[in-house]
Each structure stands twice: as C-alpha cells, then as structure tokens.
Design an enzyme around this catalytic site. Structure first.
Site, short mmCIF file in Angstrom:
data_model
loop_
_atom_site.label_atom_id
_atom_site.label_comp_id
_atom_site.label_asym_id
_atom_site.label_seq_id
_atom_site.Cartn_x
_atom_site.Cartn_y
_atom_site.Cartn_z
N SER A 147 -1.38 -30.57 -3.67
CA SER A 147 -0.37 -29.63 -3.19
C SER A 147 0.15 -28.76 -4.34
O SER A 147 -0.63 -28.06 -4.98
CB SER A 147 0.75 -30.40 -2.49
N GLU A 241 -3.87 -27.96 8.24
CA GLU A 241 -2.68 -27.64 7.45
C GLU A 241 -2.49 -26.15 7.21
O GLU A 241 -3.44 -25.36 7.22
CB GLU A 241 -2.72 -28.38 6.12
N HIS A 271 -1.94 -32.26 5.69
CA HIS A 271 -1.75 -31.95 4.27
C HIS A 271 -1.75 -33.23 3.42
O HIS A 271 -1.06 -34.20 3.73
CB HIS A 271 -0.41 -31.22 4.12
#
Length: 308
Positions: A147, A241, A271
């Site tokens: 991320s 996502e 995610h």
C-alpha cells in the site's frame, strides 16, 4: 475463482467497514489501537527471531529466519503514511523472510500528521544507506512494501537513482499506492467493491501526509516519476480494490521505460489481502513474492533450485 474463505472475508470486511469515516478522527489514536491489537493477537512469528535495532534515532527491527541463504530485505510497511508499524506487519514480513531465506529489516519510519511528506521518504533513504554503511552489498538487497509502503518503496528507488546511489537488486510491491492525486478510474468503478480501503480513507490519509505538498510530486506519487534505471519490479494487486489502476498504470509506465516488470492481478481479492494469512491466496502470493525476492538476492541459488 476466489476461494470460499476470501468470499467470506470480503463480507466480514464490508460489515466492519460499513460505518462512515470521521474526517476529524485523530490518526494517532487509530495508530495506538492497531498497535495494541497487533501485540495482543499477532504473537511471535514461528521460526523467526526478532531483534530491535536503532538507526540513528529511528527504531527498527531485524527479522531473521532459522535458515538464511543470504541477502537482506528492507520492508516498508503500509498504513497510508499515518498508521501501522513493525508490530502490525511482523507476520507478513516474517513469512516473506522465511520464504526468501533472508533477514528482513523493518523500519518504524515517521508518520503523519506529526511528520508529513517527505519524512517517510527521508527515513527510507536513511535505512537503505545505513545498510550499505554496515557493509551490505546493494546487489544483495531487495525492497518490498504494501500500500503506502509500496509507493514509498518506489519513492526510495527514485530518490536513490536521482542521488546516484547504488540500486538494490529488485523490489516487490503489494497493492502499491502510487497516485495520491487519486486519478485512477478504479477509484470510481471499484469504490463499492473493495472493503479494505475506501476512497474516503485514502483521501483522509493523503490530506494528513501531503499537508500542502503537490499530490503529483514524484516522491509522494511515484506514478508521476521517470522510471529509467530502476531494478526489476514485481507487483501484486487485488482485482477488487480502488488502487488497481495505481498498479496497472505503474506497470505500463515502467515497462515503457525499459524496466523489467511483472504484474499479477488476483481475482476477487481486496486491498493487501496478503495480510490475511488464513487465505490460500495470501499464502500463494507470499510464496511467489518470497521466491522473487530470493531470486533477486541470490541468483546462483535460484538457478540451482530451478535445475533440480
């Protein structure tokens, strides 16, 4: 097709994240809560030792598996630049370290809103240069992150290249956040699909992290950088996502610049699904990522295994 466990997880996550995000929430309180939960439930990783280390005032930890073939993984955790740390990501990094047969350094880089951009980039660079100063050969180093940590990994690579530093052997990106301007079309099309990360949550994190900096600054949003001279990249991203386009466009731009890129989209996955170790998809993904890292850090060992 996504596994039954992943389908159940998506339903559970949707229920848990149904409440609207309070824009006035203090990231520090969220951070403390997550860290306490991680310490309570994550436990000590099996077959991996944990050693705290100080890098010129920055806390970090070594995760060393029982079997080490060589090489060093620098892991940059996700959390939107505002939450998480080594405690929350220890299980994922330990799994990667075991699979890659390498020791892993996880840094507790500074977080926003107390420390906005570019503090995280500065800390990532400090950690990499500290490894080099310790005598670790750059060709034996890989970098990985999830991320925001994936975006930070790319920002680190861009910073190192721009400064003329020796590059690591490769980088693995798990659902990387590469565009804080949030211009990807999947922010619209997937807004109701991915329960792990919402558009509102990403906007909140970007506001705290940028604090007036341009969202298109390449060190904040590496998608807007130039990728010439970067080492090989592996990208794993979930099909459901909002950051799917962050990965797809990154792969396209890097490939156009001559960078070796492999991207894999996992069907039905949210995610950073790799964080849910009970999912068969998570185990398979971490195995693939670990093998990629091992091959980059130890090409001779990888070639020997392939021949066996």
């Amino acid at each position: 097709m996504a596994s039954a466990r992943s389908r159940v997880l998506n339903v559970v996550l949707r229920v848990l994240t149904a409440r609207p995000i309070d824009p006035a929430v203090d990231p520090r309180s969220l951070r403390d809560r997550l860290n306490r939960l991680a310490l309570r439930f994550a436990g000590k990783p099996k077959g991996v030792s944990v050693e705290k280390v100080d890098i010129s005032g920055m806390a970090a930890e070594w995760l060393t598996p029982e079997t080490v073939h060589g090489g060093t993984l620098l892991y940059l955790h996700g959390g939107g630049y505002i939450i998480c740390g080594p405690d929350t990501h220890r299980p994922v990094v330990a799994t990667l370290a075991r699979r890659a047969g390498a020791r892993a350094l996880v840094i507790d880089y500074r977080l926003a809103p107390e420390h906005p951009f570019p503090a995280a980039v500065e800390d990532a660079c400090k950690a990499y240069r500290w490894l080099i100063a310790q005598g670790v050969a750059p060709e034996s180093i890989t970098v990985a992150g999830d991320s925001a940590g994936g975006g930070l990994t790319l920002a680190l690579l861009l910073s190192l290249r721009n400064a003329g530093d020796p590059m690591p052997a490769g980088a693995a990106l798990l659902s990387p956040w590469t565009d804080l301007a949030m211009s990807g079309w999947t922010h619209v099309t997937h807004a109701k699909l991915g329960p792990m990360l919402s558009v509102e949550g990403a906007l909140l994190a970007a506001r705290h992290y940028l604090q007036g900096a341009l969202p298109t600054d390449p060190l904040a949003s590496p998608l807007y950088g130039e990728f010439d001279g970067l080492p090989p990249l592996l990208i794993h991203v979930g099909e459901r996502e909002i950051l799917l386009d962050d990965s797809v466009r990154l792969a396209e731009r890097a490939r156009a610049a001559g960078v070796s890129v492999e991207i894999k989209t996992w069907q039905g996955m949210p995610h950073v699904f790799q964080a849910f170790g009970f999912l068969p998809e998570a185990r398979a993904a971490l195995a693939e990522i670990g093998d990629f890292l091992a091959a980059r850090m130890n090409p001779a060992t990888a070639a020997r295994k392939a021949a066996e």
